[in-house]
Every structure is written in structure tokens, then in C-alpha cells.
Design a protein around this motif. Sequence first.
Motif: not given
Length: 109
Positions: A71-74, A77-85
Motif C-alpha cells: 500500500k505504501f509503494l502504491a 509518485d511516479p518519479h520514484v518508480d525505480g525504488v518501487r521496483g
Amino acid sequence: MTKDIRSLFLRLSTPKKKWEVVKNTYSVDQDASKAYQLHCEELDDIDDCIMECANDIAIYTTKVNSERVYKFLAGLDPHVDGVRGHVLSTKPLPDMQAAYAMTCAEANR
């Protein structure tokens, strides 16, 4: 209502006025942090099961932690997509504090 809370609303003349004040005081429609807090408490309290086996406790704790991290990752913001992955590819999935720290480090970079 408890007596302490009820005393706050006794001075209001009509049930409609009482309801409006109660609604405005305790509503979480516009308070995202309160809604999040209630959601986390719900996760902890709704599944109020008693476990004695250490293995079951570990499995349940991992499940709750994973749901919180997802839920936190969802909500990022899109600019931190790299850290989400990066967080999602970590095995085992990091706990909430580690996921937050990883996100902050990436955002500061």
C-alpha cells in the motif's frame, strides 16, 4: 457516546446540530493521516486471532507487513518508480521502515 463525549454536545439544541458537529469532529473524509491510522489499526484489530505457534505468528506478521509495504509503494509518485521496483525485487520483502528508508534515500538522490 461516553459521558465525557456526550457532555460536549449537550448544549446543542437540535439533533441535526448535534449530528453536524459530531460528523465534522470525527469524520475522516478529509483527514488522510487519520484514515491511514484507522486502516492500520483495523489490520491489527480485525484479525484478532490468538496464535501460540511461533511459525504462525511469523507468517501472519510477514503477511501484514507485506500488505503495508504494498500500500505504501502504491501511493508513491511516479518519479520514484525505480525504488518501487528495487523494493519489490528484494527477497524477502523489506519491512515498512526499510522500504521507507530506501524510498527516502532515492528521493534525496
